[in-house]
Design an enzyme around this catalytic site. Structure first.
Site: not given
Ligand code: FPP
Length: 243
Positions: A18, A35, A129, A187
């Site tokens: 997150d 991202h 892994l 969660l």
């Molecule tokens: C949550 O942060 C993150 C996501 C919804 C996306 C997760 C994606 C990645 C880590 C990028 C690529 C992943 C892979 C597997 C290649 P948020 O956007 O909700 O953050 P915020 O709460 O600060 O808005």
């Protein structure tokens, strides 16, 4: 039923990644760049987990609730998953990482599902892994589908839920340690069944800044915890009782 054991090293670590959006906004960048930075953190963390002897790492990349995000952000995330699979496949294979995607496949689009199938087949022999990436994943959906599938006992439910999450669920360890970055303490429908006895570790660190040092801090704290699985804590017996 698992027996009581000291928390030596977690075999299965789950991470709710997150904070990508806030990481980007605080830097005056677009959320998409958060991202993108998050993808680098995925690489760092998978490598650190393998080095630390973790057997299975399950990363929450896209929840079924995330479809409610703006269409542009959703399509950018889907593009990023395709980029990751294309760019990292050889490296994952060479480092002995077995990649699995858990969650629903029917809403992902043909290109991505094809790439997922290919990546899973190409890395199936990896033993260093087991990296599981959750995309269009909802723990409740898995539980509901598993319950609909059979007359379920709690023991059987575990196997059915693992199968509902993806084809590679056979013999999977439950989650030992569940990490969430980004400061929230929820969660969010991630591994609700599998993490029933997981140790929880929360950090204010935004996901794009996460790396080996953070993972190792979580692993060290995990090792110091006493896991009771509902039993009596494992304390040294008083001298009188020993005699
Ligand atoms: C949550 O942060 C993150 C996501 C919804 C996306 C997760 C994606 C990645 C880590 C990028 C690529 C992943 C892979 C597997 C290649 P948020 O956007 O909700 O953050 P915020 O709460 O600060 O808005």
């Amino acid at each position: 039923m698992q027996s009581q054991r000291r928390a030596a090293a977690p075999r299965h670590v789950g991470i709710i990644m997150d904070g990508n959006g806030r990481w980007a906004t605080r830097r005056g960048l677009a959320r998409a760049q958060g991202h993108e930075a998050g993808m680098h953190a995925v690489r760092r963390t998978a490598e650190a987990a393998a080095n630390a002897g973790v057997q299975t790492l399950t990363l929450f990349a896209f929840s079924s609730a995330n479809w409610k995000r703006p269409a542009g952000e959703v399509s950018n995330l889907m593009r990023l998953f395709r980029v990751y699979l294309r760019a990292d496949l050889q490296r994952l294979k060479q480092s002995g990482v077995r990649l699995s995607i858990i969650g629903r496949r029917d809403r992902l689009g043909e290109d991505l599902t094809l790439q997922i199938d290919q990546a899973e087949a190409a890395t199936a022999q990896g033993r260093a892994l087991h990296l599981r990436v959750a995309i269009d994943y909802s723990a409740r959906d898995c539980i509901a589908r598993a319950a609909a599938a059979a007359q379920a006992t709690p023991e059987r439910m575990g196997a059915l839920i693992a199968r509902a999450a993806g084809p590679e669920g056979e013999g999977l360890e439950e989650v030992d340690l569940l990490i969430r970055t980004g400061g929230e303490k929820r969660l969010s429908d991630f591994l609700l069944w599998e993490a029933a006895y997981a140790e929880l570790w929360f950090t204010d660190r935004m996901w794009p800044d996460f790396g080996a040092e953070d993972l190792n801090a979580a692993l060290a704290e995990f090792s110091a915890r006493n896991r009771t699985f509902g039993m009596v804590p494992d304390e040294p017996r008083p001298a009188a009782a020993v005699a």
